[in-house]
Design an enzyme around this catalytic site. Structure first.
Site, PDB file in Angstrom:
ATOM      1  N   ASN A 210       0.846  -1.205   0.000  1.00 15.90           N
ATOM      2  CA  ASN A 210       0.000   0.000   0.000  1.00 15.90           C
ATOM      3  C   ASN A 210       0.878   1.251   0.000  1.00 15.90           C
ATOM      4  O   ASN A 210       2.102   1.156  -0.005  1.00 15.90           O
ATOM      5  CB  ASN A 210      -0.949  -0.021   1.206  1.00 15.90           C
ATOM      6  CG  ASN A 210      -0.183  -0.153   2.500  1.00 15.90           C
ATOM      7  OD1 ASN A 210       0.633   0.694   2.828  1.00 15.90           O
ATOM      8  ND2 ASN A 210      -0.414  -1.252   3.219  1.00 15.90           N
ATOM      9  N   ASP A 279      -4.539  -6.404   5.081  1.00 18.23           N
ATOM     10  CA  ASP A 279      -5.563  -7.260   5.681  1.00 18.23           C
ATOM     11  C   ASP A 279      -5.473  -8.685   5.143  1.00 18.23           C
ATOM     12  O   ASP A 279      -5.850  -9.639   5.811  1.00 18.23           O
ATOM     13  CB  ASP A 279      -6.961  -6.692   5.383  1.00 18.23           C
ATOM     14  CG  ASP A 279      -7.165  -5.357   6.090  1.00 18.23           C
ATOM     15  OD1 ASP A 279      -6.715  -5.247   7.248  1.00 18.23           O
ATOM     16  OD2 ASP A 279      -7.739  -4.428   5.490  1.00 18.23           O
ATOM     17  N   LYS A 289       9.224 -17.273 -10.225  1.00 22.29           N
ATOM     18  CA  LYS A 289       8.514 -16.141 -10.825  1.00 22.29           C
ATOM     19  C   LYS A 289       7.392 -16.674 -11.727  1.00 22.29           C
ATOM     20  O   LYS A 289       7.638 -17.564 -12.562  1.00 22.29           O
ATOM     21  CB  LYS A 289       9.504 -15.300 -11.643  1.00 22.29           C
ATOM     22  CG  LYS A 289       8.878 -14.049 -12.179  1.00 22.29           C
ATOM     23  CD  LYS A 289       9.883 -13.242 -12.985  1.00 22.29           C
ATOM     24  CE  LYS A 289       9.130 -12.155 -13.716  1.00 22.29           C
ATOM     25  NZ  LYS A 289       9.890 -11.602 -14.812  1.00 22.29           N
ATOM     26  N   ASP A 306      -5.162  -9.959  13.009  1.00 18.56           N
ATOM     27  CA  ASP A 306      -5.332  -8.547  13.380  1.00 18.56           C
ATOM     28  C   ASP A 306      -4.418  -8.235  14.569  1.00 18.56           C
ATOM     29  O   ASP A 306      -4.650  -8.696  15.696  1.00 18.56           O
ATOM     30  CB  ASP A 306      -6.800  -8.291  13.734  1.00 18.56           C
ATOM     31  CG  ASP A 306      -7.073  -6.806  13.910  1.00 18.56           C
ATOM     32  OD1 ASP A 306      -6.259  -6.133  14.568  1.00 18.56           O
ATOM     33  OD2 ASP A 306      -8.082  -6.330  13.365  1.00 18.56           O
ATOM     34  N   ILE A 307      -3.374  -7.438  14.313  1.00 24.46           N
ATOM     35  CA  ILE A 307      -2.346  -7.208  15.344  1.00 24.46           C
ATOM     36  C   ILE A 307      -2.920  -6.402  16.508  1.00 24.46           C
ATOM     37  O   ILE A 307      -2.766  -6.770  17.686  1.00 24.46           O
ATOM     38  CB  ILE A 307      -1.117  -6.490  14.733  1.00 24.46           C
ATOM     39  CG1 ILE A 307      -0.512  -7.356  13.627  1.00 24.46           C
ATOM     40  CG2 ILE A 307      -0.080  -6.182  15.806  1.00 24.46           C
ATOM     41  CD1 ILE A 307       0.626  -6.721  12.848  1.00 24.46           C
ATOM     42  N   LYS A 337     -14.659   0.423  15.187  1.00 26.08           N
ATOM     43  CA  LYS A 337     -13.327  -0.190  15.348  1.00 26.08           C
ATOM     44  C   LYS A 337     -12.881  -0.119  16.820  1.00 26.08           C
ATOM     45  O   LYS A 337     -12.370  -1.084  17.378  1.00 26.08           O
ATOM     46  CB  LYS A 337     -12.319   0.549  14.442  1.00 26.08           C
ATOM     47  CG  LYS A 337     -10.977  -0.138  14.319  1.00 26.08           C
ATOM     48  CD  LYS A 337     -10.136   0.451  13.195  1.00 26.08           C
ATOM     49  CE  LYS A 337      -8.790  -0.226  13.111  1.00 26.08           C
ATOM     50  NZ  LYS A 337      -7.950   0.276  12.045  1.00 26.08           N
ATOM     51  N   LYS A 341     -12.481  -3.713  18.672  1.00 24.23           N
ATOM     52  CA  LYS A 341     -11.118  -4.138  19.024  1.00 24.23           C
ATOM     53  C   LYS A 341     -10.815  -3.899  20.494  1.00 24.23           C
ATOM     54  O   LYS A 341      -9.781  -4.314  20.990  1.00 24.23           O
ATOM     55  CB  LYS A 341     -10.099  -3.408  18.148  1.00 24.23           C
ATOM     56  CG  LYS A 341     -10.313  -3.708  16.678  1.00 24.23           C
ATOM     57  CD  LYS A 341      -9.110  -3.429  15.838  1.00 24.23           C
ATOM     58  CE  LYS A 341      -9.440  -3.789  14.404  1.00 24.23           C
ATOM     59  NZ  LYS A 341      -8.327  -3.695  13.507  1.00 24.23           N
TER      60      LYS A 341
END
Ligand SMILES: Cc1cc2nc3c(=O)[nH]c(=O)nc-3n(C[C@H](O)[C@H](O)[C@H](O)COP(=O)(O)O)c2cc1C
Length: 397
Positions: A210, A279, A289, A306-307, A337, A341
């Protein structure tokens, strides 16, 4: 508690016989966690070797305003900005007089004028010199300007006199420097921060990742260090300079980040999950390759652990702060969230706006805790980070 942890202390050594004690002052400051750099005056050089100071401080000793190489990068300004505090120990009668008159005719006096850090001086001289009207008045002028004096001791002097003027003990000097920082909000606390994006391999050359730059996480690292915290960073893919005063652990994938966090989490006081963790990861990583004329049309994905959620579930969990990068239903998603969490606060980022959030230098966030939601207006990421850390210390420590 080492309350000089992460602090940058510039020690000025001037021409007093007690300069021979300056390597010990460096040691005592280091014992309390400081990084120390030294400037020595022409007079100071007569009494202590630069090699000793260089060896003990583990840094080059600065002795010359006219050092052409150092001044290429405006060395005196760089030193003045580098320091969190400047301590002149020993401070000779001559150096005290020059500071008093705002002189800038050598490196030490120039740096003192150019710094906005706290300045402390530890006078050291013959008892009759110390008792002189000139010294008393000079010290008064400096104290009125905010310079802190570390008073000399009473006793037998190198010249054989007995009286007030002996340099304060190195341990006492280090303690008084440390007292300047005793209100550091996270002094003695341990902070773990995850930073940057994770990289999920598809084959040996391709990956899913990302746009995270690590700027926000690194700004938070800087803010925590400035607040006195012992700070550890778990760093993925970033494009920002690394805060040198932190302990750094490098990882690549979300799985590696999970393992590194779990290994390090015990005894942490604060966990800030600022990384943009993927995710999902490709279910299978091809060892070779993948050929473009091969059969692959779809990459099958598996959900990553999920850390933040895992840390929040720990029995002795630290204070846990998460980030929510949202493009829609901002507040509702961030509050969900926080609840799901069970973390202590969520920092909400609107990443649909390219002026703020991922990869940009500025940000605008909401600080969302169980009790309230507060907006932190658009500003540089460093200022946002400092405001976040102020709120975290106010609400949770
Ligand atoms: C043997 C000797 C010992 C000295 N001890 C001191 C001292 O303890 N304190 C002091 O203020 N000056 C002392 N001086 C005088 C300073 O070294 C002198 O004023 C010098 O110019 C100071 O320079 P600086 O302040 O730029 O380092 C001493 C001089 C000599 C020769």
């Amino acid at each position: 508690m080492n309350n000089l942890t992460n602090k940058r202390i510039l020690l000025g050594v001037s021409g007093s016989i007690a300069a021979y004690k300056s390597p010990d002052i460096v040691r005592r400051l280091q014992d309390l966690g400081a990084e120390v750099r030294v400037i020595i005056t022409t007079g100071g050089r007569e009494f202590v070797s630069e090699l000793s100071l260089q060896t003990i401080s583990k840094n080059k000793v600065h002795d010359n305003l006219w050092d052409k190489e150092a001044e290429l990068a405006m060395g005196h300004i760089e030193l003045a900005k580098w320091a969190d505090a400047v301590i002149i120990a020993p401070a000779s009668a001559n150096t005290i007089a020059r500071l008093c008159h705002g002189k800038a005719d050598d490196l030490l006096s120039t740096v003192i004028l150019a710094t906005n850090a706290s300045v402390l001086i530890a006078p050291s001289m013959n008892q009759q010199m110390f008792a002189s009207k000139a010294i008393k008045e000079n010290l008064k002028i400096l104290n009125n300007r905010g310079v802190v004096t570390i008073n000399p001791g009473f006793g037998e002097q190198a010249c054989g006199d007995v009286g007030e003027g002996r340099l304060a003990e190195p341990e006492e000097i280090a303690k008084q420097v440390a007292n300047m920082f005793s209100d550091s909000a996270l002094s003695g606390r341990k902070v773990l921060i995850t930073i940057g994006g994770t990289i999920e391999a598809i084959d040996p050359v391709r990956y899913i990742s990302n746009h995270s730059s690590g700027k926000m996480g690194m700004a938070l690292a800087h803010a925590c260090i400035q607040a006195g915290a012992e700070t550890t960073l778990i760093i993925g893919s970033i494009s920002v300079e690394i805060e040198k005063r932190a302990e750094v652990i490098y990882i690549t994938s979300a799985n590696e980040m999970f393992n590194a966090v779990m290994k390090k989490i015990e005894n942490q006081d604060l966990f800030i999950s600022c990384a943009a963790v993927a995710d999902f990861r490709p279910t299978k990583i091809s060892h070779n390759k993948i050929k473009k004329d091969g059969k692959l049309a779809v990459i099958e994905l598996t959900k990553n652990k999920d850390i933040l959620e895992s840390v929040c579930k720990l029995k002795n969990k630290p204070v846990c702060i998460g980030f929510a990068a949202e493009t829609e239903n901002f507040l509702a998603n961030a509050r969900a969230k926080l609840k799901n969490k069970k973390c202590d606060a969520i920092i909400l980022n609107d990443i649909s706006n390219s002026d703020i959030g991922l990869n940009s230098d500025e940000n605008e966030v909401h600080f969302i805790s169980q009790e309230k939601t507060e907006k932190i207006d658009k500003s540089s990421k460093q200022i946002i980070a400092e405001k976040i850390i102020k709120k975290v210390t106010k609400y949770f420590f």
